[in-house]
Design an enzyme around this catalytic site. Structure first.
Site, mmCIF file in Angstrom:
data_model
loop_
_atom_site.group_PDB
_atom_site.id
_atom_site.type_symbol
_atom_site.label_atom_id
_atom_site.label_comp_id
_atom_site.label_asym_id
_atom_site.label_seq_id
_atom_site.Cartn_x
_atom_site.Cartn_y
_atom_site.Cartn_z
ATOM 1 N N GLY A 3 32.355 -34.330 62.086
ATOM 2 C CA GLY A 3 33.513 -34.983 61.489
ATOM 3 C C GLY A 3 34.179 -35.910 62.488
ATOM 4 O O GLY A 3 33.762 -37.057 62.694
ATOM 5 N N GLY A 4 35.198 -35.406 63.167
ATOM 6 C CA GLY A 4 36.039 -36.201 64.064
ATOM 7 C C GLY A 4 35.285 -37.119 65.012
ATOM 8 O O GLY A 4 35.580 -38.312 65.110
ATOM 9 N N GLY A 42 37.293 -29.103 62.847
ATOM 10 C CA GLY A 42 38.496 -29.890 63.118
ATOM 11 C C GLY A 42 39.502 -29.186 64.015
ATOM 12 O O GLY A 42 40.636 -29.631 64.154
ATOM 13 N N HIS A 75 30.734 -28.345 51.122
ATOM 14 C CA HIS A 75 31.489 -28.380 52.384
ATOM 15 C C HIS A 75 32.668 -27.402 52.274
ATOM 16 O O HIS A 75 33.252 -27.251 51.201
ATOM 17 C CB HIS A 75 31.982 -29.804 52.660
ATOM 18 C CG HIS A 75 32.581 -29.932 54.032
ATOM 19 N ND1 HIS A 75 33.875 -29.539 54.300
ATOM 20 C CD2 HIS A 75 32.051 -30.360 55.200
ATOM 21 C CE1 HIS A 75 34.110 -29.732 55.593
ATOM 22 N NE2 HIS A 75 33.026 -30.230 56.166
ATOM 23 N N GLU A 89 35.665 -27.598 53.022
ATOM 24 C CA GLU A 89 36.913 -28.167 52.486
ATOM 25 C C GLU A 89 36.857 -28.235 50.955
ATOM 26 O O GLU A 89 37.884 -28.094 50.289
ATOM 27 C CB GLU A 89 37.169 -29.544 53.123
ATOM 28 C CG GLU A 89 37.619 -29.380 54.575
ATOM 29 C CD GLU A 89 37.248 -30.517 55.499
ATOM 30 O OE1 GLU A 89 36.944 -31.620 55.038
ATOM 31 O OE2 GLU A 89 37.256 -30.277 56.738
ATOM 32 N N SER A 149 33.477 -29.146 65.322
ATOM 33 C CA SER A 149 33.913 -29.675 66.619
ATOM 34 C C SER A 149 32.767 -30.051 67.556
ATOM 35 O O SER A 149 32.853 -29.879 68.774
ATOM 36 C CB SER A 149 34.885 -28.705 67.306
ATOM 37 O OG SER A 149 36.026 -28.497 66.491
ATOM 38 N N ASN A 189 30.230 -37.063 59.010
ATOM 39 C CA ASN A 189 31.002 -36.828 57.792
ATOM 40 C C ASN A 189 32.379 -37.444 58.036
ATOM 41 O O ASN A 189 33.195 -36.877 58.755
ATOM 42 C CB ASN A 189 31.112 -35.314 57.538
ATOM 43 C CG ASN A 189 32.083 -34.986 56.415
ATOM 44 O OD1 ASN A 189 32.502 -35.863 55.660
ATOM 45 N ND2 ASN A 189 32.443 -33.711 56.304
ATOM 46 N N TRP A 190 32.570 -38.602 57.455
ATOM 47 C CA TRP A 190 33.819 -39.329 57.724
ATOM 48 C C TRP A 190 35.025 -38.791 56.952
ATOM 49 O O TRP A 190 36.146 -39.232 57.176
ATOM 50 C CB TRP A 190 33.618 -40.833 57.429
ATOM 51 C CG TRP A 190 32.875 -41.557 58.516
ATOM 52 C CD1 TRP A 190 32.431 -41.031 59.703
ATOM 53 C CD2 TRP A 190 32.508 -42.937 58.542
ATOM 54 N NE1 TRP A 190 31.805 -41.998 60.448
ATOM 55 C CE2 TRP A 190 31.836 -43.186 59.757
ATOM 56 C CE3 TRP A 190 32.665 -44.006 57.647
ATOM 57 C CZ2 TRP A 190 31.341 -44.445 60.106
ATOM 58 C CZ3 TRP A 190 32.169 -45.257 57.986
ATOM 59 C CH2 TRP A 190 31.518 -45.476 59.208
ATOM 60 N N LYS A 191 34.774 -37.889 56.031
ATOM 61 C CA LYS A 191 35.873 -37.301 55.235
ATOM 62 C C LYS A 191 36.734 -38.430 54.632
ATOM 63 O O LYS A 191 36.201 -39.484 54.309
ATOM 64 C CB LYS A 191 36.683 -36.316 56.089
ATOM 65 C CG LYS A 191 35.766 -35.296 56.768
ATOM 66 C CD LYS A 191 36.487 -34.133 57.387
ATOM 67 C CE LYS A 191 35.446 -33.204 58.026
ATOM 68 N NZ LYS A 191 36.027 -31.979 58.570
ATOM 69 N N GLU A 242 28.441 -24.326 59.328
ATOM 70 C CA GLU A 242 29.716 -24.776 59.885
ATOM 71 C C GLU A 242 30.738 -23.646 59.806
ATOM 72 O O GLU A 242 31.336 -23.427 58.743
ATOM 73 C CB GLU A 242 30.251 -25.975 59.096
ATOM 74 C CG GLU A 242 29.328 -27.174 59.081
ATOM 75 C CD GLU A 242 30.071 -28.433 58.665
ATOM 76 O OE1 GLU A 242 30.176 -29.339 59.500
ATOM 77 O OE2 GLU A 242 30.577 -28.496 57.531
HETATM 78 P P1 PGA Z 1 34.584 -31.664 62.847
HETATM 79 O O1 PGA Z 1 34.138 -31.570 61.302
HETATM 80 O O2 PGA Z 1 33.412 -32.199 63.610
HETATM 81 O O3 PGA Z 1 35.765 -32.599 62.859
HETATM 82 O O4 PGA Z 1 34.936 -30.272 63.275
HETATM 83 C C1 PGA Z 1 32.862 -31.116 60.958
HETATM 84 C C2 PGA Z 1 32.700 -31.087 59.452
HETATM 85 O O5 PGA Z 1 33.653 -30.722 58.755
HETATM 86 O O6 PGA Z 1 31.627 -31.426 58.918
#
Ligand code: PGA
Length: 247
Positions: free
Chosen positions: A230-231, A170, A92, A94, A209, A9-11, A164
């Protein structure tokens, strides 16, 4: 048996140059259509061109609950399908947190995605306050139950779940494999009840994470069928290592 996936997930990250570099550096072995990336919506066409050569499937980070028409700024399932998109993230944390997406709204998106032939990845998870209050399972199963209201499946590949914990996204804090497995096990029981014989085959991803250093012990858990990352999905070397860990 549920298939194992690695989903990036590149956000709201990656420039066009970053994307070129990512795909030229990406080395994948044993790809069986189980490595997926969700770039920014504006980059989906571009990523599709580069991802095809590597067998990486592409999706969006969000989807409209509507078919088409006067819905400024929305992402159409039909258009994503037409481009060659395969899946979409839905709900998600966010989106829930910053854009006030409710379970009811998320449910409409899940239904729309399935109706159009996209694979929704329904994302759920508790906040730290909810975990501290001992409400993790109640919150997570409540989100899933509401998010999947009226959903009928013909086979397990029409839907993925992603657990999640909000406090792990993050932050560098990961749920321990045992903490994650406890929740995944409850989700698995729920899916078996809700979808009968298809239930055990629906993949449940863990997110929060995930990185090359912790992925193997997470994937070793009975009901963790991959990662939503994500990251660590932004760099080709890390994403390649995460994908390799699924084999
Ligand atoms: P993260 O994000 O790996 O940076 O914690 C995961 C996500 O939000 O899908």
């Amino acid at each position: 048996m549920a298939k194992t996936y690695m989903v990036g997930n590149w956000k709201m990250n990656q420039s066009l140059a970053d994307i070129e570099n990512f795909f030229s550096d990406l080395k994948l072995s044993h790809n069986q259509n189980n490595y997926w990336i969700a770039p920014q919506t504006l980059h989906i066409s571009h990523v599709l061109k580069l991802a095809g050569d590597k067998g990486v499937l592409v999706g969006s980070q969000n989807i409209s609950d509507q078919d088409h028409g006067a819905f400024t700024g929305e992402i159409s399932s039909d258009s994503l399908m037409e481009l060659g998109g395969h899946f979409c993230l839905v709900g998600h944390s966010e989106r829930r947190q910053y854009y006030n997406e409710s379970d009811e709204f998320i449910n409409k998106k899940v239904l729309k995605a399935i109706e159009k032939g996209l694979v929704p990845i329904l994302c759920v998870g508790e906040t730290l306050a909810e975990r501290d209050a001992g409400k993790t399972i109640e919150i997570v199963l409540g989100q899933i139950k509401a998010g999947l209201d009226s959903v009928q499946l013909n086979n397990e590949s029409e839907l993925l779940l992603a657990y999640e914990p909000v406090w792990a996204i993050g932050t560098g804090k990961t749920a321990t494999p045992a903490m994650a497995q406890e929740v995944h096990g409850k989700i698995r029981e729920f899916l078996a009840e809700r979808f009968g014989e298809i239930g055990p085959d629906i993949s449940i991803l863990y997110g929060g994470s995930v990185k090359p250093a912790n992925v193997s012990e997470l994937l070793a858990q009975a009901d963790i069928n991959g990662g939503l990352v994500g990251g660590a999905s932004l760099k080709a070397a890390d994403f390649s290592a995460l994908c390799d860990a699924t084999n």
